[in-house]
Scaffold this motif. Structure first.
Motif, PDB file in Angstrom:
ATOM      1  N   LEU A 170       0.829  -1.198   0.000  1.00 25.93           N
ATOM      2  CA  LEU A 170       0.000   0.000   0.000  1.00 25.93           C
ATOM      3  C   LEU A 170       0.869   1.255   0.000  1.00 25.93           C
ATOM      4  CD1 LEU A 170      -2.964   1.067   0.344  1.00 25.93           C
ATOM      5  CD2 LEU A 170      -2.506   1.091   2.807  1.00 25.93           C
ATOM      6  N   ASP A 171       0.637   2.108  -0.997  1.00 28.64           N
ATOM      7  CA  ASP A 171       1.327   3.401  -1.093  1.00 28.64           C
ATOM      8  C   ASP A 171       2.845   3.286  -1.139  1.00 28.64           C
ATOM      9  OD1 ASP A 171      -0.807   5.099  -1.334  1.00 28.64           O
ATOM     10  OD2 ASP A 171      -0.984   5.508   0.797  1.00 28.64           O
ATOM     11  N   ASP A 172       3.383   2.190  -1.647  1.00 27.28           N
ATOM     12  CA  ASP A 172       4.834   2.051  -1.728  1.00 27.28           C
ATOM     13  C   ASP A 172       5.218   1.388  -3.053  1.00 27.28           C
ATOM     14  OD1 ASP A 172       7.555   1.823  -1.278  1.00 27.28           O
ATOM     15  OD2 ASP A 172       7.314   1.256   0.822  1.00 27.28           O
ATOM     16  N   PRO A 173       5.108   2.133  -4.160  1.00 29.36           N
ATOM     17  CA  PRO A 173       5.451   1.553  -5.466  1.00 29.36           C
ATOM     18  C   PRO A 173       6.924   1.182  -5.581  1.00 29.36           C
ATOM     19  CG  PRO A 173       5.087   3.918  -5.653  1.00 29.36           C
ATOM     20  CD  PRO A 173       4.662   3.534  -4.271  1.00 29.36           C
ATOM     21  N   TRP A 174       7.805   1.873  -4.824  1.00 29.09           N
ATOM     22  CA  TRP A 174       9.226   1.557  -4.883  1.00 29.09           C
ATOM     23  C   TRP A 174       9.493   0.172  -4.311  1.00 29.09           C
ATOM     24  CZ3 TRP A 174       7.163   6.240  -3.516  1.00 29.09           C
ATOM     25  CH2 TRP A 174       7.487   7.318  -4.330  1.00 29.09           C
ATOM     26  N   LEU A 175       8.998  -0.074  -3.112  1.00 32.57           N
ATOM     27  CA  LEU A 175       9.207  -1.381  -2.503  1.00 32.57           C
ATOM     28  C   LEU A 175       8.481  -2.474  -3.290  1.00 32.57           C
ATOM     29  CD1 LEU A 175      10.524  -2.909  -0.190  1.00 32.57           C
ATOM     30  CD2 LEU A 175       8.437  -2.566   1.156  1.00 32.57           C
ATOM     31  N   THR A 206      23.076  -5.190  10.303  1.00 31.32           N
ATOM     32  CA  THR A 206      23.586  -4.219   9.354  1.00 31.32           C
ATOM     33  C   THR A 206      22.458  -3.314   8.924  1.00 31.32           C
ATOM     34  OG1 THR A 206      23.160  -5.720   7.523  1.00 31.32           O
ATOM     35  CG2 THR A 206      25.372  -5.747   8.459  1.00 31.32           C
ATOM     36  N   ASP A 207      22.817  -2.143   8.443  1.00 28.46           N
ATOM     37  CA  ASP A 207      21.804  -1.253   7.920  1.00 28.46           C
ATOM     38  C   ASP A 207      21.295  -1.795   6.600  1.00 28.46           C
ATOM     39  OD1 ASP A 207      23.644   1.632   9.020  1.00 28.46           O
ATOM     40  OD2 ASP A 207      22.008   0.558  10.004  1.00 28.46           O
ATOM     41  N   PRO A 208      19.978  -1.624   6.315  1.00 27.20           N
ATOM     42  CA  PRO A 208      19.471  -2.104   5.032  1.00 27.20           C
ATOM     43  C   PRO A 208      20.113  -1.352   3.881  1.00 27.20           C
ATOM     44  CG  PRO A 208      17.835  -0.755   6.169  1.00 27.20           C
ATOM     45  CD  PRO A 208      18.954  -0.983   7.133  1.00 27.20           C
ATOM     46  N   ALA A 209      20.184  -2.005   2.733  1.00 24.64           N
ATOM     47  CA  ALA A 209      20.773  -1.373   1.555  1.00 24.64           C
ATOM     48  C   ALA A 209      19.950  -0.156   1.167  1.00 24.64           C
ATOM     49  CB  ALA A 209      20.808  -2.366   0.399  1.00 24.64           C
ATOM     50  N   PRO A 210      20.596   0.901   0.652  1.00 27.18           N
ATOM     51  CA  PRO A 210      19.831   2.077   0.237  1.00 27.18           C
ATOM     52  C   PRO A 210      18.793   1.711  -0.803  1.00 27.18           C
ATOM     53  CG  PRO A 210      22.217   2.497   0.198  1.00 27.18           C
ATOM     54  CD  PRO A 210      22.034   1.032   0.417  1.00 27.18           C
ATOM     55  N   ARG A 211      17.631   2.329  -0.685  1.00 29.04           N
ATOM     56  CA  ARG A 211      16.552   2.053  -1.639  1.00 29.04           C
ATOM     57  C   ARG A 211      16.814   2.793  -2.938  1.00 29.04           C
ATOM     58  NH1 ARG A 211      10.468   2.795   0.237  1.00 29.04           N
ATOM     59  NH2 ARG A 211      11.114   0.993   1.442  1.00 29.04           N
ATOM     60  N   PRO A 212      16.667   2.139  -4.093  1.00 30.64           N
ATOM     61  CA  PRO A 212      16.863   2.834  -5.363  1.00 30.64           C
ATOM     62  C   PRO A 212      15.832   3.924  -5.549  1.00 30.64           C
ATOM     63  CG  PRO A 212      15.890   0.658  -5.708  1.00 30.64           C
ATOM     64  CD  PRO A 212      16.278   0.742  -4.272  1.00 30.64           C
ATOM     65  N   ALA A 213      16.191   4.910  -6.329  1.00 32.07           N
ATOM     66  CA  ALA A 213      15.306   6.058  -6.513  1.00 32.07           C
ATOM     67  C   ALA A 213      14.180   5.717  -7.473  1.00 32.07           C
ATOM     68  CB  ALA A 213      16.107   7.251  -7.054  1.00 32.07           C
ATOM     69  N   ALA A 214      12.969   5.739  -6.948  1.00 33.80           N
ATOM     70  CA  ALA A 214      11.714   5.678  -7.700  1.00 33.80           C
ATOM     71  C   ALA A 214      11.733   4.806  -8.936  1.00 33.80           C
ATOM     72  CB  ALA A 214      11.313   7.099  -8.093  1.00 33.80           C
ATOM     73  N   PRO A 215      11.865   3.485  -8.800  1.00 31.18           N
ATOM     74  CA  PRO A 215      11.757   2.646  -9.988  1.00 31.18           C
ATOM     75  C   PRO A 215      10.339   2.636 -10.501  1.00 31.18           C
ATOM     76  CG  PRO A 215      11.766   1.282  -8.035  1.00 31.18           C
ATOM     77  CD  PRO A 215      11.995   2.696  -7.584  1.00 31.18           C
ATOM     78  N   ALA A 216      10.184   2.245 -11.757  1.00 34.03           N
ATOM     79  CA  ALA A 216       8.834   2.161 -12.306  1.00 34.03           C
ATOM     80  C   ALA A 216       8.073   1.044 -11.617  1.00 34.03           C
ATOM     81  CB  ALA A 216       8.911   1.875 -13.805  1.00 34.03           C
ATOM     82  N   PRO A 217       6.803   1.259 -11.295  1.00 29.18           N
ATOM     83  CA  PRO A 217       6.028   0.191 -10.660  1.00 29.18           C
ATOM     84  C   PRO A 217       5.866  -1.005 -11.585  1.00 29.18           C
ATOM     85  CG  PRO A 217       4.662   2.148 -11.057  1.00 29.18           C
ATOM     86  CD  PRO A 217       6.048   2.471 -11.516  1.00 29.18           C
ATOM     87  N   TYR A 218       5.513  -2.161 -11.005  1.00 25.44           N
ATOM     88  CA  TYR A 218       5.338  -3.366 -11.797  1.00 25.44           C
ATOM     89  C   TYR A 218       4.192  -3.188 -12.780  1.00 25.44           C
ATOM     90  CZ  TYR A 218       1.437  -4.382  -8.654  1.00 25.44           C
ATOM     91  OH  TYR A 218       0.273  -4.326  -7.929  1.00 25.44           O
ATOM     92  N   PRO A 219       4.173  -3.933 -13.884  1.00 23.52           N
ATOM     93  CA  PRO A 219       3.121  -3.775 -14.886  1.00 23.52           C
ATOM     94  C   PRO A 219       1.734  -3.972 -14.276  1.00 23.52           C
ATOM     95  CG  PRO A 219       4.896  -5.130 -15.737  1.00 23.52           C
ATOM     96  CD  PRO A 219       5.191  -4.905 -14.287  1.00 23.52           C
TER      97      PRO A 219
END
Length: 580
Positions: free
Chosen positions: A382-387, A548-561
């Motif tokens: 919900l509300d998290d297209p990046w994840l 460990t700290d989580p890996a940095p999240r990539p910047a705004a990938p395109a959402p899944y089809p």
């Protein structure tokens, strides 16, 4: 991708089709086919399918009159009783999805979840502090009043358009439920699960439920195990027996078998181990035991088989992102003798397993990341297209684009196609069946005044169940300062998080020990939990996941089809909302 790197669920039994591909449609099917068969069993009595269906239709009428329609995600804050089931079915009959939330959770957490869901209303008995959205209160006992006038004084004529319990045309892809799980950022993740994710289980569920079978309902309502214990019986023509209270203990299970004819139960791995340690005879009378959530203990299963040689024991595995189960494994003597431990098993109906190294298949016996595809997959978060894009990628498999879920679990497929667990790729753990991200607790603690450092680890203290342990340091106090005692932190955590996220072990430290390379020494921290009293004491064993700290999240990938764009309303691929 090689066929050796993947396995499919049963194909001989086709997934549900037509109305039975919808949760409420399957219940309506059984209400017509076996109207007087038991659906819900409680200490107060039995509700048959016909009455349950009528009660759900009454609730749907009340909800529709207050603006609930397709595409809505409706928070339901009701206790775990028989009154909850027709309300949830009523939400589904409106074409909406529900989020079953525990009304005892801290008010700030509940209000934050309501804002995330952006509903037209919420369902509760009393107003929630700080929430200005409309509230709808269902009848106290919808099943008892199902033969009377509509809810909240609605005339009976309002129900005339809902004779079949499927008043709104929705597809199996429509959102049915939202499960909130622990999140690494400190904010719960809302997993949006469609109807097909639950109904695709019907062929596999015939092994433990169906007409004449009774399954115990003991899981908390926000958990996908609630779907297992309520919906899989009800979509299969079986019955769900609701256990009173919050905790299933041996005496209560005995009462369910004796008084409600329960023959199937799901126990988390930790609870199953406890039963075997304390009272193995409590499983007497059961036909099927489903268990999962953590690595199966061979010692405890051997004890169970010795006490109940005829009992069918099934090891179950699956993330909430592939609703309820992805695999099952009947456990017999042969599985207990395997040197690599009891397998997680083979895929359930409508499900496909993949073991990948990167984006490529692992060879049989080779360890890689466990991935799941098929009808059980959630729409995303919900509300998290990046994840969503990160965890639900689309890969080319057997010449076709296949959307799958990366579980973060490590495993291997043997030459017979059975899946074996090899650990986690991150810090996520299971505590009493609940999925826990230690980072969520750490983020909450870091927000408390006076806390300088914190770390949440897990320990089993030499036993069979994991426990959370919170270590923290404090800033120098100025003047009176803030109370940063362990008791004060426990109180603050209880006001901010559900009980299962509050560590039972809280330890204030002057400083954190460090490894030679300057990182927090988690083993040294856990060693500080040992009892200093004389005599031998097993050192607590840390969970193998690294701190460990989580890996940095990539910047705004395109959402899944097919995913909806970022929204102001519910971001789910569903039919448009009806006008309100």
């Amino acid at each position: 991708m090689s066929a050796r790197a993947e396995t499919d669920g049963p194909r001989a039994q086709a997934p549900a089709a037509g109305e039975r591909a919808l949760i409420h449609g399957a219940v309506a099917h059984w209400a017509r086919r076996t109207p007087h068969a038991p659906a819900l069993i409680t200490p107060a009595g039995i509700t048959d399918y016909a009455r349950l269906h009528r009660a759900a239709t009454h609730c749907a009428a009340g909800l529709r009159a207050h603006g609930v329609g397709p595409g809505d995600l409706v928070p339901v804050l009701l206790p775990r009783t028989e009154a909850l089931v027709p309300v949830l079915l009523g939400v589904l009959q409106c074409g909406a999805g529900y989020a079953a939330l525990d009304p005892r959770w801290p008010a700030p957490r509940l209000s934050g979840l309501l804002e995330a869901l952006n509903p037209p209303l919420y369902v509760a008995r009393t107003d929630l502090a700080g929430v200005r959205r409309p509230r709808w209160s269902p009848p106290e006992d919808p099943c008892a009043t199902a033969g009377g006038p509509g809810p909240e004084g609605l005339p009976g004529g309002v129900l005339e358009g809902l004779p079949d319990g499927i008043p709104v045309a929705v597809t199996p892809d429509a959102p049915a439920s939202v499960f909130f799980t622990s999140g690494t950022t400190g904010t719960p993740k809302g997993v949006i699960s469609p109807h097909r994710a639950t109904t695709r289980l019907a062929p596999s569920a015939s092994a433990w439920t169906g007409p004449g079978r009774v399954m115990a309902q003991t899981a908390p309502t926000p958990w996908d195990a609630y779907s297992l214990e309520v919906w899989t019986p009800l979509i299969s023509g079986g019955a769900s027996a609701l256990a009173p209270g919050d905790h299933l203990m041996p005496g209560r299970l005995r009462a369910l078998v004796r008084e409600s004819a329960v023959d199937t139960v799901f126990l988390t791995t930790a609870l199953f181990n406890l039963f075997m340690d304390e009272d193995p005879g409590a499983l007497t009378g059961l036909r099927t035991l489903l268990t999962g959530g953590e690595r199966m203990s061979v010692r405890h299963v051997r004890r169970c088989r010795a006490a109940h040689p005829e009992l069918e024991i099934v090891n179950c595995y699956g993330p909430v992102e592939s609703c309820v189960f992805a695999t099952t494994q009947p456990v017999g003597p042969a599985e207990l003798d395997l040197p690599q431990g009891v397998p997680l098993g083979t895929a359930v109906s409508g499900t496909r397993l993949h073991v990948l190294r990167g984006d490529e298949p692992a060879a049989p016996g080779e360890t890689g990341e466990i991935c799941v595809s098929g009808d059980g997959l959630a729409h995303g978060y919900l509300d998290d297209p990046w994840l969503t894009a990160e965890r639900f990628p689309t890969l080319r498999i057997d010449g076709a684009d296949t959307r799958l879920y990366r579980t973060g679990d490590r495993g291997a497929l043997d030459h017979d196609g059975a899946l074996h667990f090899r650990g986690r790729e991150d810090r996520q753990v299971k505590i009493a069946g609940h999925r826990v991200e230690p980072q969520e607790i750490e983020e909450t603690v870091r927000g408390f005044p006076g806390v300088a450092q914190c770390a949440v680890l897990t320990t089993d203290d030499g036993g069979s169940a994991l426990r959370l342990a919170l270590f923290y340091t404090t800033e120098p106090r100025k003047g009176g300062g803030t109370d940063t005692s362990p008791a004060a932190l426990r109180h603050a955590l209880a006001a901010a998080l559900p009980a299962y996220l509050v560590p039972p072990l809280i330890s204030r430290q002057k400083s954190f020990p460090l490894t030679p390379n300057g990182k927090t020494d988690t083993r040294a921290l856990l060693a500080r939990l040992t009892d200093p009293a004389p005599g031998p004491h097993p050192a607590p064993r840390p969970h193998p996941a690294p701190l460990t700290d989580p890996a940095p999240r990539p910047a705004a990938p395109a959402p899944y089809p097919g995913a909806a764009a970022p929204r102001t309303g519910p971001a789910v691929p569903a039919a448009p909302r009806s006008p309100r």
